[in-house]
Design an enzyme around this catalytic site. Structure first.
Site, mmCIF file in Angstrom:
data_model
loop_
_atom_site.group_PDB
_atom_site.id
_atom_site.type_symbol
_atom_site.label_atom_id
_atom_site.label_comp_id
_atom_site.label_asym_id
_atom_site.label_seq_id
_atom_site.Cartn_x
_atom_site.Cartn_y
_atom_site.Cartn_z
ATOM 1 N NE ARG A 1 -1.054 -1.495 3.745
ATOM 2 C CZ ARG A 1 -1.027 -1.422 5.071
ATOM 3 N NH1 ARG A 1 -2.098 -1.026 5.737
ATOM 4 N NH2 ARG A 1 0.062 -1.732 5.751
ATOM 5 N N GLY B 1 -17.288 6.682 2.403
ATOM 6 C CA GLY B 1 -16.910 8.052 2.093
ATOM 7 C C GLY B 1 -17.010 8.272 0.598
ATOM 8 C CB CYS C 1 -3.692 -0.204 -7.156
ATOM 9 S SG CYS C 1 -1.908 -0.041 -7.236
ATOM 10 C CE LYS D 1 -2.578 5.041 0.476
ATOM 11 N NZ LYS D 1 -2.445 3.633 0.762
HETATM 12 C C1 UDX Z 1 -4.123 -0.836 -2.770
HETATM 13 C C2 UDX Z 1 -4.089 -2.177 -1.996
HETATM 14 O O1 UDX Z 1 -4.443 -1.949 -0.638
HETATM 15 C C3 UDX Z 1 -2.710 -2.805 -2.088
HETATM 16 O O2 UDX Z 1 -2.695 -4.068 -1.434
HETATM 17 C C4 UDX Z 1 -2.344 -2.971 -3.548
HETATM 18 O O3 UDX Z 1 -1.044 -3.521 -3.670
HETATM 19 C C5 UDX Z 1 -2.431 -1.634 -4.273
HETATM 20 O O4 UDX Z 1 -3.736 -1.063 -4.112
HETATM 21 P P1 UDX Z 1 -3.303 1.659 -2.284
HETATM 22 O O5 UDX Z 1 -3.803 2.015 -3.643
HETATM 23 O O6 UDX Z 1 -1.974 2.163 -1.844
HETATM 24 O O7 UDX Z 1 -3.233 0.058 -2.123
HETATM 25 O O8 UDX Z 1 -4.371 2.221 -1.260
HETATM 26 P P2 UDX Z 1 -5.366 1.674 -0.148
HETATM 27 O O9 UDX Z 1 -4.858 2.020 1.190
HETATM 28 O O10 UDX Z 1 -5.733 0.275 -0.408
HETATM 29 O O11 UDX Z 1 -6.627 2.624 -0.442
HETATM 30 C C6 UDX Z 1 -7.260 2.625 -1.719
HETATM 31 C C7 UDX Z 1 -8.373 3.620 -1.772
HETATM 32 O O12 UDX Z 1 -9.488 3.140 -1.020
HETATM 33 C C8 UDX Z 1 -8.073 5.000 -1.223
HETATM 34 O O13 UDX Z 1 -8.628 5.971 -2.086
HETATM 35 C C9 UDX Z 1 -8.761 5.016 0.142
HETATM 36 O O14 UDX Z 1 -9.129 6.308 0.517
HETATM 37 C C10 UDX Z 1 -9.961 4.147 -0.140
HETATM 38 N N1 UDX Z 1 -10.509 3.463 1.059
HETATM 39 C C11 UDX Z 1 -9.756 2.561 1.735
HETATM 40 C C12 UDX Z 1 -11.817 3.724 1.443
HETATM 41 O O15 UDX Z 1 -12.521 4.539 0.829
HETATM 42 N N2 UDX Z 1 -12.334 3.061 2.533
HETATM 43 C C13 UDX Z 1 -11.609 2.157 3.236
HETATM 44 O O16 UDX Z 1 -12.145 1.596 4.196
HETATM 45 C C14 UDX Z 1 -10.279 1.897 2.829
#
Ligand code: UDX
Length: 434
Positions: A147, A249, A256, A317
């Protein structure tokens, strides 16, 4: 061992530095001379906590260096990790595999026949099989799950290691690469190529589905008068469901999840399997952005034309400067197109945002962004936004109207301080139209 890492983006730069941390000698390869020059000078071209220090440390120990030369990398490495991007193909849901294909071809053309070529990029199932037939060197697949914001931690202390291999030799080479990680008790799954590729796409599809599930519940809460935050809290206490990735949200963005679920649905179609639900996951996600735009219009009396709107957050994020498919900037740009006077502030992503959306307004601080606003939208939950004081913030704005797009503010505190407060997944307060 002597390793090379092809591609020095988020994944590659982190993998290279972490492999050096595990004790290997590593060369990071990139076709972009500017990126290589920056990394050699110890500059990480993106925000990733702890990575700069790790690169500096191992550039100094001599275990880590960077080059643009495949020739140098091929002559040096026993194991070559391919970590290049697989973006969405323009005008299609499918993944663009051209970077993966050219990286494999380039390193295979310069490496010894007994080298191991290891794919880490997220690819459509079937890619490893197709590549394996092409080169003298053996191919393996070893997906990553890191992540952004936790990339170093996720690489050094992953939840699991997955090795897609076709021989005992490839397995033992990769076990040796990850020896310290395995010795720490990290679960290991050794499997075939298609399963290894699928672990990654399935994991991302599951995470996206979980987020869209709670966001669909937010839509129901808005219609039925429920509170999605309480709902999510209560659901999360069920161990079978779990509280993580259940934050509702404005939805998911980034480099990704959005493109990976599209590529997965597309690939499944090619295989004759329908993953239509992933398209619904995508639509629910995009509808949350529409909902913020709709709330903004409502709070501006029906139209945003000429309204001064402050958007808090630009990164997809917190703890990231990545703006790829950022819900915050998508909403900001749409309001801008509708004639609003939009000012954006983000603690880390300002330069990237400015480059991608030069027509939006930008402020040097949250305070400056808030001054005189008719409406505030909190769209990326950076700690400094979560901790905003409603009284103090009220003294800055022109009109105390706010939309909490990440469900992180206390509605009662803000309402008590005189704000007209709206949030996703909660009904409008009594007396206010929906
Ligand atoms: C993601 C995967 O978690 C990771 O395992 C993969 O290798 C790449 O994609 P990342 O894109 O870094 O990682 O972000 P992540 O923390 O997973 O969040 C993704 C998105 O989901 C963000 O926009 C975040 O704000 C959103 N999110 C996350 C939510 O809206 N609600 C949640 O409960 C969790």
């Amino acid at each position: 061992m002597r390793l090379t890492v092809i591609g020095t983006g988020y994944l590659g730069a982190t993998h290279a530095a972490c492999m050096a941390e595990l004790g290997h000698e590593v060369i990071g390869v990139d076709v972009d001379p500017e990126k290589v020059a920056a990394l050699r000078a110890g500059q990480v071209p993106f925000h990733e906590p702890g990575l700069g220090e790790l690169i500096a440390r191992h550039t100094a120990t001599g275990r880590l260096r960077f080059t643009t030369s495949y020739e140098e990398a091929g002559a040096f490495g026993e194991v070559h990790f391919v970590c290049v991007g697989t973006p969405q193909r323009p005008g299609s849901e499918a993944a663009d595999l051209s970077y993966v294909e050219s990286a494999f071809a380039a390193i295979a053309g310069h490496s010894a026949g007994d080298a191991l070529l290891v794919g880490k990029s997220t690819v459509p199932v079937g890619t490893a099989e197709a590549l394996a037939g092409r080169y003298a060197a053996e191919v393996a697949w070893n997906p990553e799950f890191l992540r952004e914001g936790y990339a170093v931690e996720d690489t050094l202390r992953p939840d699991r290691l997955v090795l897609g291999v076709r021989s005992a030799r490839a397995e033992s080479i990769l076990r040796a690469v990850y020896e310290p990680v395995l010795a720490a008790g990290t679960p290991l799954v050794v499997t075939d190529f298609p399963t290894a590729e699928l672990v990654k796409t399935a994991a991302n599809a599951f995470l996206a589905t979980k987020i869209s599930f709670i966001n669909a519940m937010a839509e129901v809460c808005e219609a039925a008068g429920g509170d999605v935050r309480r709902l999510s809290e209560a659901l999360g206490h069920d161990d079978r469901i779990g509280a993580r990735f259940l934050r509702s949200g404005v939805g998911f963005g980034g480099g990704c999840l959005p493109k990976d679920i599209r590529a997965f649905a597309h690939r499944a179609d090619e295989l004759g399997v329908s993953l239509a639900f992933l398209r619904e996951v995508d639509s629910i996600n995009m509808r949350r952005r529409d909902r913020v735009v709709e709330l903004a219009r409502e709070l501006c009396g029906g139209a945003v034309l000429g309204a001064r709107i402050t958007v808090l957050g630009a990164a997809f994020k917190p703890d990231s400067d990545d703006i790829r498919d950022s819900p915050a900037l998508d909403v900001a740009a749409r309001l801008g197109l509708d004639g609003a006077d939009v000012t954006v502030y983000d603690p880390a992503a300002m330069d990237n945002a400015r480059k991608a959306f030069p027509l939006l307004g930008y402020a040097a601080s949250a305070e400056e962004a808030l001054r005189g606003a008719d409406l505030v939208l909190l769209l990326t939950e950076w700690p400094q936004f979560r901790e905003l004081d409603p009284e103090r913030t009220r003294s800055l704005v022109g009109r105390p109207h706010i939309v909490d797009g990440r469900g992180v503010l206390d509605a009662d505190d803000w309402t008590a301080a005189g704000w007209r407060f709206r949030a996703l997944g909660r009904p409008a307060p009594a007396g206010e139209e929906r």
